[in-house]
Design an enzyme around this catalytic site. Structure first.
Site, PDB file in Angstrom:
ATOM      1  N   ASP A 133       0.867  -1.080   0.255  1.00 48.15           N
ATOM      2  CA  ASP A 133      -0.187   0.252  -0.520  1.00 48.15           C
ATOM      3  C   ASP A 133       0.761   1.035  -0.160  1.00 48.15           C
ATOM      4  O   ASP A 133       2.473   1.473   0.335  1.00 48.15           O
ATOM      5  CB  ASP A 133      -1.078  -0.514   1.142  1.00 48.15           C
ATOM      6  CG  ASP A 133      -2.232   1.323   1.054  1.00 48.15           C
ATOM      7  OD1 ASP A 133      -2.187   1.026  -0.066  1.00 48.15           O
ATOM      8  OD2 ASP A 133      -2.599   1.104   1.801  1.00 48.15           O
TER       9      ASP A 133
ATOM     10  N   ARG B 149       0.230   7.250  -2.533  1.00 47.81           N
ATOM     11  CA  ARG B 149       0.723   9.015  -1.983  1.00 47.81           C
ATOM     12  C   ARG B 149       1.735   8.741  -2.625  1.00 47.81           C
ATOM     13  O   ARG B 149       2.326   9.713  -2.379  1.00 47.81           O
ATOM     14  CB  ARG B 149      -0.262   8.037  -0.473  1.00 47.81           C
ATOM     15  CG  ARG B 149      -0.929   8.804  -0.799  1.00 47.81           C
ATOM     16  CD  ARG B 149      -1.636   8.333   1.375  1.00 47.81           C
ATOM     17  NE  ARG B 149      -1.158   6.596   1.171  1.00 47.81           N
ATOM     18  CZ  ARG B 149      -1.076   5.872   2.026  1.00 47.81           C
ATOM     19  NH1 ARG B 149      -1.336   6.809   2.938  1.00 47.81           N
ATOM     20  NH2 ARG B 149      -1.451   4.751   2.019  1.00 47.81           N
TER      21      ARG B 149
ATOM     22  N   SER C 207      -6.880  -6.363  -5.428  1.00 47.03           N
ATOM     23  CA  SER C 207      -8.287  -7.082  -5.050  1.00 47.03           C
ATOM     24  C   SER C 207      -9.309  -6.760  -5.565  1.00 47.03           C
ATOM     25  O   SER C 207      -9.272  -6.306  -6.939  1.00 47.03           O
ATOM     26  CB  SER C 207      -8.072  -5.957  -3.847  1.00 47.03           C
ATOM     27  OG  SER C 207      -9.077  -4.589  -3.986  1.00 47.03           O
TER      28      SER C 207
ATOM     29  N   ASN D 290     -10.564  -2.845  -6.851  1.00 50.08           N
ATOM     30  CA  ASN D 290      -9.935  -2.346  -6.940  1.00 50.08           C
ATOM     31  C   ASN D 290     -10.680  -2.490  -8.665  1.00 50.08           C
ATOM     32  O   ASN D 290      -9.786  -0.956  -9.278  1.00 50.08           O
ATOM     33  CB  ASN D 290      -8.002  -2.954  -7.033  1.00 50.08           C
ATOM     34  CG  ASN D 290      -7.203  -2.807  -5.678  1.00 50.08           C
ATOM     35  OD1 ASN D 290      -6.601  -3.244  -5.735  1.00 50.08           O
ATOM     36  ND2 ASN D 290      -7.799  -2.173  -4.708  1.00 50.08           N
ATOM     37  N   TRP D 291     -11.220  -2.738  -9.123  1.00 51.24           N
ATOM     38  CA  TRP D 291     -11.380  -2.879 -10.180  1.00 51.24           C
ATOM     39  C   TRP D 291     -12.495  -1.073 -10.602  1.00 51.24           C
ATOM     40  O   TRP D 291     -12.997  -0.674 -11.147  1.00 51.24           O
ATOM     41  CB  TRP D 291     -12.358  -3.821 -10.319  1.00 51.24           C
ATOM     42  CG  TRP D 291     -11.868  -4.891 -11.111  1.00 51.24           C
ATOM     43  CD1 TRP D 291     -12.361  -5.722 -10.380  1.00 51.24           C
ATOM     44  CD2 TRP D 291     -11.187  -5.328 -12.191  1.00 51.24           C
ATOM     45  NE1 TRP D 291     -11.625  -6.961 -10.551  1.00 51.24           N
ATOM     46  CE2 TRP D 291     -10.612  -6.113 -11.892  1.00 51.24           C
ATOM     47  CE3 TRP D 291     -11.079  -4.753 -13.746  1.00 51.24           C
ATOM     48  CZ2 TRP D 291     -10.106  -7.552 -13.320  1.00 51.24           C
ATOM     49  CZ3 TRP D 291      -9.771  -5.536 -14.081  1.00 51.24           C
ATOM     50  CH2 TRP D 291      -9.705  -7.202 -14.112  1.00 51.24           C
TER      51      TRP D 291
ATOM     52  N   SER E 157      -8.524  -5.396   5.357  1.00 51.95           N
ATOM     53  CA  SER E 157      -8.289  -5.134   3.322  1.00 51.95           C
ATOM     54  C   SER E 157      -9.044  -6.344   3.086  1.00 51.95           C
ATOM     55  O   SER E 157      -8.481  -6.309   1.769  1.00 51.95           O
ATOM     56  CB  SER E 157      -7.535  -4.465   2.576  1.00 51.95           C
ATOM     57  OG  SER E 157      -7.320  -2.982   3.197  1.00 51.95           O
TER      58      SER E 157
HETATM   59  C1  FPP Z   1      -2.191   0.284  -3.165  1.00 50.76           C
HETATM   60  O1  FPP Z   1      -1.806   0.981  -3.175  1.00 50.76           O
HETATM   61  C2  FPP Z   1      -1.429  -0.973  -4.828  1.00 50.76           C
HETATM   62  C3  FPP Z   1      -1.866  -1.124  -5.816  1.00 50.76           C
HETATM   63  C4  FPP Z   1      -3.797  -1.072  -5.844  1.00 50.76           C
HETATM   64  C5  FPP Z   1      -1.095  -2.019  -6.819  1.00 50.76           C
HETATM   65  C6  FPP Z   1      -0.319  -2.576  -6.133  1.00 50.76           C
HETATM   66  C7  FPP Z   1       0.473  -3.254  -7.335  1.00 50.76           C
HETATM   67  C8  FPP Z   1       1.606  -3.099  -8.155  1.00 50.76           C
HETATM   68  C9  FPP Z   1       2.812  -3.045  -7.265  1.00 50.76           C
HETATM   69  C10 FPP Z   1       2.656  -3.168  -9.100  1.00 50.76           C
HETATM   70  C11 FPP Z   1       2.621  -4.004  -9.738  1.00 50.76           C
HETATM   71  C12 FPP Z   1       2.920  -4.955  -8.941  1.00 50.76           C
HETATM   72  C13 FPP Z   1       3.533  -6.373  -8.944  1.00 50.76           C
HETATM   73  C14 FPP Z   1       4.055  -7.489  -7.819  1.00 50.76           C
HETATM   74  C15 FPP Z   1       4.139  -6.753 -10.624  1.00 50.76           C
HETATM   75  P1  FPP Z   1      -2.517   2.628  -3.537  1.00 50.76           P
HETATM   76  O2  FPP Z   1      -2.880   2.749  -5.127  1.00 50.76           O
HETATM   77  O3  FPP Z   1      -4.162   2.458  -2.521  1.00 50.76           O
HETATM   78  O4  FPP Z   1      -2.016   3.298  -2.795  1.00 50.76           O
HETATM   79  P2  FPP Z   1      -2.564   4.619  -2.127  1.00 50.76           P
HETATM   80  O5  FPP Z   1      -3.112   4.551  -0.815  1.00 50.76           O
HETATM   81  O6  FPP Z   1      -1.318   5.593  -1.404  1.00 50.76           O
HETATM   82  O7  FPP Z   1      -3.048   5.756  -2.616  1.00 50.76           O
END
Ligand code: FPP
Length: 247
Positions: A26, A30, A71, A74-75, A202
């Protein structure tokens, strides 16, 4: 079991290394926003961190390394962001096909792949074939994964087998229920780490985390390093795991 530092791993004192570490990646968005970059740049940086941390975990003797990458919820994100994340999966699966055998790390994907792009599904199939004969740490990417969804699917599959006379309802136990989950054959994670400052689970590994120890840190995933893993392992080593009993 106590593992000593292996050659190549940064200095660390002798400590019990969990055989299965899981991470909720996560803070990508940010991290990017703080730098005036699009959120997708945060995911790209997060992908690099995944590679670095997978290698680090392998170097210290972790046997299973599972990350929450996308997840079932996430869509709901903007289409452009979803597309960028999917294209990162494509890139890392292709890279895995090239390097898994050399690095001694296998890769598995947990989740409902039905709504995923057919090209990605085909790559997952190729990765699985190679992983079948790679010895070493298993890295698992949770894609279109939801813990409740996983349990409902397992229950549905067991009910179907019962209806078809292949299974007996009374034969179901906590142990054999695991064989209906994506994590069939994988021990439960002893340690689940959530960077990014939030303190919630989550919908990640809902069944498997019943007795997991959690470690929360404010570090954003793209800034995550082997040192943070070491802090989490040190904290884990100070915990007293009682599994409902007394010590
Ligand atoms: C959550 O951070 C992250 C995700 C929903 C996507 C994770 C995907 C990757 C790290 C890219 C590819 C991964 C691999 C393993 C090949 P967020 O976007 O919710 O962050 P925020 O809370 O700061 O908005």
């Amino acid at each position: 079991m106590v593992f000593k530092k292996k050659a190549g791993a940064p200095a660390a004192t002798d400590r019990a290394v969990p055989q299965h570490i899981a991470i909720i990646m996560d803070g990508n968005g940010r991290w990017a926003q703080k730098r005036g970059l699009p959120r997708t740049a945060g995911h790209a940086a997060g992908g690099e961190t995944f590679r670095t941390i997978a290698r680090y975990c392998n170097s210290i003797g972790v046997k299973y390394f599972t990350v929450y990458a996308f997840s079932t919820e996430n869509w709901k994100r903007p289409a452009e962001e979803v597309k960028a994340i999917m294209s990162l999966f494509n890139r890392y699966l292709r890279e895995a096909i090239e390097i898994m055998e050399k690095e001694g790390i296998s890769l598995r994907v947990f989740g409902d792949l039905a709504p995923i792009d057919p090209e990605l599904r085909e790559l997952v199939g190729r990765v699985n074939l190679i992983s079948d004969h790679v010895e070493g740490m298993q890295a698992s990417l949770c894609i279109n994964y939801g813990g409740r969804d996983e349990i409902v699917r397992a229950a549905r599959e067991f009910a179907r087998r019962c209806a078809e006379g292949e299974a007996d309802p009374d034969s179901l136990t906590e142990e054999n229920f695991n064989s209906y989950l994506y994590t069939d054959g994988v021990p439960d994670p002893e340690l689940i780490i959530r960077p990014g400052g939030e303190k919630r689970t989550s919908n990640f590994l809902m069944w498997q985390s019943a007795y997991s120890e959690y470690y929360f840190t404010d570090v954003l995933w793209p800034d995550f390093t082997g040192e943070v893993i070491e802090e989490a392992i040190a904290d884990f080593n100070r915990r007293q795991r009682r599994f409902g009993g007394v010590v």
